[in-house]
Design a protein around this motif. Structure first.
Motif, PDB file in Angstrom:
ATOM      1  N   LEU A   1      92.988   4.215 -16.923  1.00  0.00           N
ATOM      2  CA  LEU A   1      93.599   3.260 -17.849  1.00  0.00           C
ATOM      3  C   LEU A   1      93.081   3.477 -19.267  1.00  0.00           C
ATOM      4  O   LEU A   1      93.856   3.485 -20.230  1.00  0.00           O
ATOM      5  N   PHE A   2      91.774   3.674 -19.387  1.00  0.00           N
ATOM      6  CA  PHE A   2      91.181   3.914 -20.700  1.00  0.00           C
ATOM      7  C   PHE A   2      91.807   5.131 -21.364  1.00  0.00           C
ATOM      8  O   PHE A   2      92.223   5.081 -22.517  1.00  0.00           O
TER       9      PHE A   2
ATOM     10  N   ALA B   1      87.366   1.093  -8.537  1.00  0.00           N
ATOM     11  CA  ALA B   1      87.774   0.482  -9.803  1.00  0.00           C
ATOM     12  C   ALA B   1      87.337   1.338 -10.986  1.00  0.00           C
ATOM     13  O   ALA B   1      87.996   1.364 -12.013  1.00  0.00           O
ATOM     14  N   ASP B   2      86.227   2.054 -10.835  1.00  0.00           N
ATOM     15  CA  ASP B   2      85.740   2.901 -11.910  1.00  0.00           C
ATOM     16  C   ASP B   2      86.768   3.991 -12.241  1.00  0.00           C
ATOM     17  O   ASP B   2      87.042   4.256 -13.407  1.00  0.00           O
ATOM     18  N   GLY B   3      87.348   4.625 -11.235  1.00  0.00           N
ATOM     19  CA  GLY B   3      88.365   5.655 -11.456  1.00  0.00           C
ATOM     20  C   GLY B   3      89.623   5.082 -12.086  1.00  0.00           C
ATOM     21  O   GLY B   3      90.213   5.684 -12.981  1.00  0.00           O
ATOM     22  N   ALA B   4      90.028   3.911 -11.632  1.00  0.00           N
ATOM     23  CA  ALA B   4      91.227   3.282 -12.178  1.00  0.00           C
ATOM     24  C   ALA B   4      91.006   2.865 -13.632  1.00  0.00           C
ATOM     25  O   ALA B   4      91.888   3.030 -14.478  1.00  0.00           O
TER      26      ALA B   4
END
Length: 67
Positions: free
Chosen positions: A9-10, A2-5
């Protein structure tokens, strides 16, 4: 995972906001300074279009020759 996603997104959001801010700046500059003067290529393109209009008047009706 989720950190990479979230990172993607950011940066996608930041990139989109930056794009629209730059478009706004360009719009303001165009409104204040006016459009750019035509380049030699622009003048040559317009002369070519005019010659095509004269050679094929039915193929390129007035105002319909630009994409």
């Amino acid at each position: 995972m989720a950190d990479g996603a979230l990172r993607r997104l950011f940066w996608r959001v930041v990139d989109t906001v930056d794009y629209w801010l730059m478009q706004a700046k360009f719009h303001i500059v165009d409104a204040v300074c006016g459009p750019e003067p035509p380049t030699p290529a622009d003048e040559m393109r317009e002369a070519n279009r005019e010659r095509l209009r004269e050679a094929f008047p039915r193929a390129l009706p007035e105002g319909r020759d630009r994409c």
